[in-house]
Design an enzyme around this catalytic site. Structure first.
Site, PDB file in Angstrom:
ATOM      1  N   PHE A 127       0.851  -1.196   0.000  1.00  0.00           N
ATOM      2  CA  PHE A 127       0.000   0.000   0.000  1.00  0.00           C
ATOM      3  C   PHE A 127       0.895   1.257   0.000  1.00  0.00           C
ATOM      4  O   PHE A 127       1.914   1.288   0.686  1.00  0.00           O
ATOM      5  CB  PHE A 127      -0.891  -0.040   1.245  1.00  0.00           C
ATOM      6  N   ASP A 137       0.893  -4.847   8.506  1.00  0.00           N
ATOM      7  CA  ASP A 137      -0.206  -3.893   8.353  1.00  0.00           C
ATOM      8  C   ASP A 137      -1.475  -4.701   8.099  1.00  0.00           C
ATOM      9  O   ASP A 137      -1.585  -5.407   7.093  1.00  0.00           O
ATOM     10  CB  ASP A 137       0.082  -2.943   7.173  1.00  0.00           C
ATOM     11  N   TYR A 161     -11.369   2.302   9.943  1.00  0.00           N
ATOM     12  CA  TYR A 161     -12.533   2.770   9.167  1.00  0.00           C
ATOM     13  C   TYR A 161     -12.926   1.824   8.039  1.00  0.00           C
ATOM     14  O   TYR A 161     -13.906   2.057   7.354  1.00  0.00           O
ATOM     15  CB  TYR A 161     -12.283   4.185   8.602  1.00  0.00           C
ATOM     16  N   LYS A 162     -12.156   0.755   7.829  1.00  0.00           N
ATOM     17  CA  LYS A 162     -12.513  -0.223   6.783  1.00  0.00           C
ATOM     18  C   LYS A 162     -13.478  -1.249   7.395  1.00  0.00           C
ATOM     19  O   LYS A 162     -14.600  -0.891   7.724  1.00  0.00           O
ATOM     20  CB  LYS A 162     -11.252  -0.812   6.186  1.00  0.00           C
ATOM     21  N   ARG A 205     -12.547  -2.745  -7.868  1.00  0.00           N
ATOM     22  CA  ARG A 205     -12.406  -3.518  -6.640  1.00  0.00           C
ATOM     23  C   ARG A 205     -13.753  -3.673  -5.954  1.00  0.00           C
ATOM     24  O   ARG A 205     -14.443  -2.694  -5.676  1.00  0.00           O
ATOM     25  CB  ARG A 205     -11.410  -2.811  -5.717  1.00  0.00           C
TER      26      ARG A 205
END
Ligand code: PLP
Length: 411
Positions: A127, A199, A224-225, A371
């Site tokens: 990422f 991560d 927040y995911k 996605r």
């Protein structure tokens, strides 16, 4: 179309879904819309909305006296995250800052402790913020950044030697959805005497994680995911107990101080997980994370993972039957997190057309990925069916051709 691919079959899967009742726990302002983005920003739940409102009211009534209760929220909610989703016993997880800052703190501490070792290993496709933070640390401290091309124990082992201080990787690839072998890679890194930092932003709340049992050194992730803590929710970090008094935080903030309110002349960091705090914690945001993670704890991460697997398997079946004949590719991965990648040369324009004309919200990721995130607590099997049916219809009529290839400010 075989009966297995009929909408009725999806409805049948929903009838037998043990987590079905949780879908109604979330705020849905536009019922006709299909939300395939719970892995970018989880939906707001009714409970979390009420909890945030109560936290705001508490600010109004308690004012500064509120700190008597708020002061332990970062570690209490950290413990809840540890217990509910990380397989971490208490005292090793704390909620603070954003993932980027937590990466900086933990990676910085690991490379400082690893001297004279001078190499950081990461994945060239990690990422972006992870790559940038590690490159920045390497630049500041004159370290080498070594990039690997595959995240598996063999590729990591090939990159290891006694110059390596830290290996920093993501559990789930944010593009393909592939899951890394955390236990196997962690063991390989330990054999060469380095530390590992995982991560978990794309796995916490979606997969079963066993940080203690896997012997992980350090981990970070956002809230927040799949944790549904809201836009910009404070992140979390995990430091294995054996490193607590060994690793030193690079940011010397007053919330990390052992006897904080003595306001003493020198920095003496707390001996526990609090040493990774920096400044005043965002209490309203942590309250949202607490309530959202409490829902995950009640639903149970094992059941959540089972549903996530079933949703992505079902979506991959629909993709193979309907979308591959239309020019999509759905790359197979050995094991997949809770999202899947649909590769299409016009994925960007398709993502724009899907939002504007079909009410399907999915992410575009460079260069050619649409996605599809299937957050288990908030997604029904009929949502997958309806969403894929709309993608198919829109692609068949080439609706995306009218859209501009110029990327928007946010994709
Ligand atoms: C989403 C995500 C982040 C986000 O970092 P922020 O500091 O919260 O913006 C970091 N790493 C990974 C792997 C992610 O998926």
């Amino acid at each position: 179309m075989g009966t297995g691919l009929a909408r009725a079959a999806a409805a049948e899967l929903d009838v037998h879904d043990p987590l079905a009742r949780w879908v109604d726990g979330f705020v849905v302002e536009r019922p006709a819309e299909i939300y395939f983005d719970g892995n970018s920003l989880g939906r707001l739940s009714h409970r979390t909305r009420a909890r945030v409102e109560a936290a705001v009211a508490g600010w109004g009534t308690d004012l500064v006296q509120g700190w008597r209760e708020w002061i332990d929220l970062p570690t209490d909610v950290g413990d809840r995250i540890g217990r509910a989703v990380l397989g971490a016993s208490s005292g090793q997880t704390v909620v603070c800052d954003c993932t980027t800052v937590n990466l900086f703190k933990l990676a910085g501490a690991a490379v400082a402790a690893g001297r004279p070792r001078s190499t950081i290993v990461t994945d060239g496709a990690n990422f972006p913020t992870d790559r940038y933070v590690l490159a920045g640390l390497a630049d500041t401290h004159r370290l080498d950044l070594r990039l690997i091309e595959r995240v598996d124990p063999e590729a990591v082992t090939d990159a290891l030697d006694d110059s390596v201080a830290l290996v920093a990787l993501s559990h789930v690839d944010y593009r393909s959805g592939a899951i890394a072998d955390v236990a196997g890679i962690t063991a390989a890194v330990h054999r060469c005497g380095a530390l590992v930092l995982w991560d978990l932003s794309h796995s916490a709340g979606a997969l079963e994680i066993e940080l203690d049992a896997w012997d992980v050194d350090l981990a970070v992730g956002c809230s927040y995911k799949y944790l549904n803590g809201g836009p910009g929710a404070p992140a979390w970090l995990y430091v294995n107990r054996r490193h607590h008094e060994v690793l030193a935080p690079p940011i010397w903030g007053w919330f990390a101080q052992a006897d904080q309110f003595a306001m003493g002349p020198e920095f003496r960091p707390d001996t526990g997980i609090r040493r990774w705090l920096t400044g005043t914690p965002p209490i309203l945001g942590i309250a949202a994370v607490d309530e959202s993670v409490a829902m995950i704890e009640e639903a149970g991460i094992r059941a959540i993972r089972a549903k996530g697997s079933a949703l992505t398997t079902y979506a991959a079946e629909l993709a193979a039957a309907w979308l591959e004949p239309l020019g999509f590719d759905c790359p197979a991965v050995a094991t997949r997190g809770s999202h899947l990648a649909l590769v299409h040369p016009d994925a960007y324009r398709l993502s724009c057309a899907l939002i504007a004309e079909a009410g399907v919200v999915a992410d575009f990721r460079e260069p050619d990925i649409l996605r599809i995130g299937l957050s288990p607590l908030m997604t029904r099997f009929v949502d997958v069916w309806d969403g894929f049916d709309r993608i198919r219809a829109l692609t068949e009529r080439c609706a995306w051709e009218r859209y501009d290839v110029t990327r928007g400010r946010v994709t």
